[in-house]
Enzyme design. Sequence first.
Site, short mmCIF file in Angstrom:
data_model
loop_
_atom_site.label_atom_id
_atom_site.label_comp_id
_atom_site.label_asym_id
_atom_site.label_seq_id
_atom_site.Cartn_x
_atom_site.Cartn_y
_atom_site.Cartn_z
N CYS A 60 0.84 -1.12 0.09
CA CYS A 60 0.11 -0.04 0.01
C CYS A 60 0.92 1.42 -0.01
CB CYS A 60 -0.87 0.06 1.27
SG CYS A 60 -0.19 0.08 2.90
N ALA A 61 0.43 2.41 0.38
CA ALA A 61 1.23 3.46 0.54
C ALA A 61 2.61 3.56 1.49
CB ALA A 61 0.53 4.77 0.87
#
Length: 102
Positions: free
Chosen positions: A61-62
Site C-alpha cells: 500500500c502507500a
Amino acid sequence: MTANGAVQLINREKAVVVDVRDAEEFAGGHIVGAKNLPLAQLEEKLPAAVKNKGLPVLLVCASGVRANKAVATAKKLGFEKAQAIGGGMKGWRDAGLPTEKA
C-alpha cells in the site's frame, strides 16, 4: 519484508504483487506487474486473482498499514506465504525500484 527481498521473491518464486490501495492511488504509480485489489475488495477478489495459493503473495500500500491488514485477510483465505512489503510504495521508491503508471 524489505523491497529488495520482495524483488528476490518476485524473480525466484514468481511471487504475485497485490497493491491494496484505491484505484486512483494505483494509477498514480505502482510496482511493475502488480494487481490492484483495493483492501475493501481483497477478501472477495483475491482467490480469483491469484489461483495458486502456494505462490508468495506480496501485499503493498502507500506506507504499509493497509498491507499489514491485508496479510491477515490473505492468510485467512489460505495464502500462507502472504507478506507485506515494508515501507509500502514509499519504501519501494526509496530503494530505487521500478514503478509504472496505469
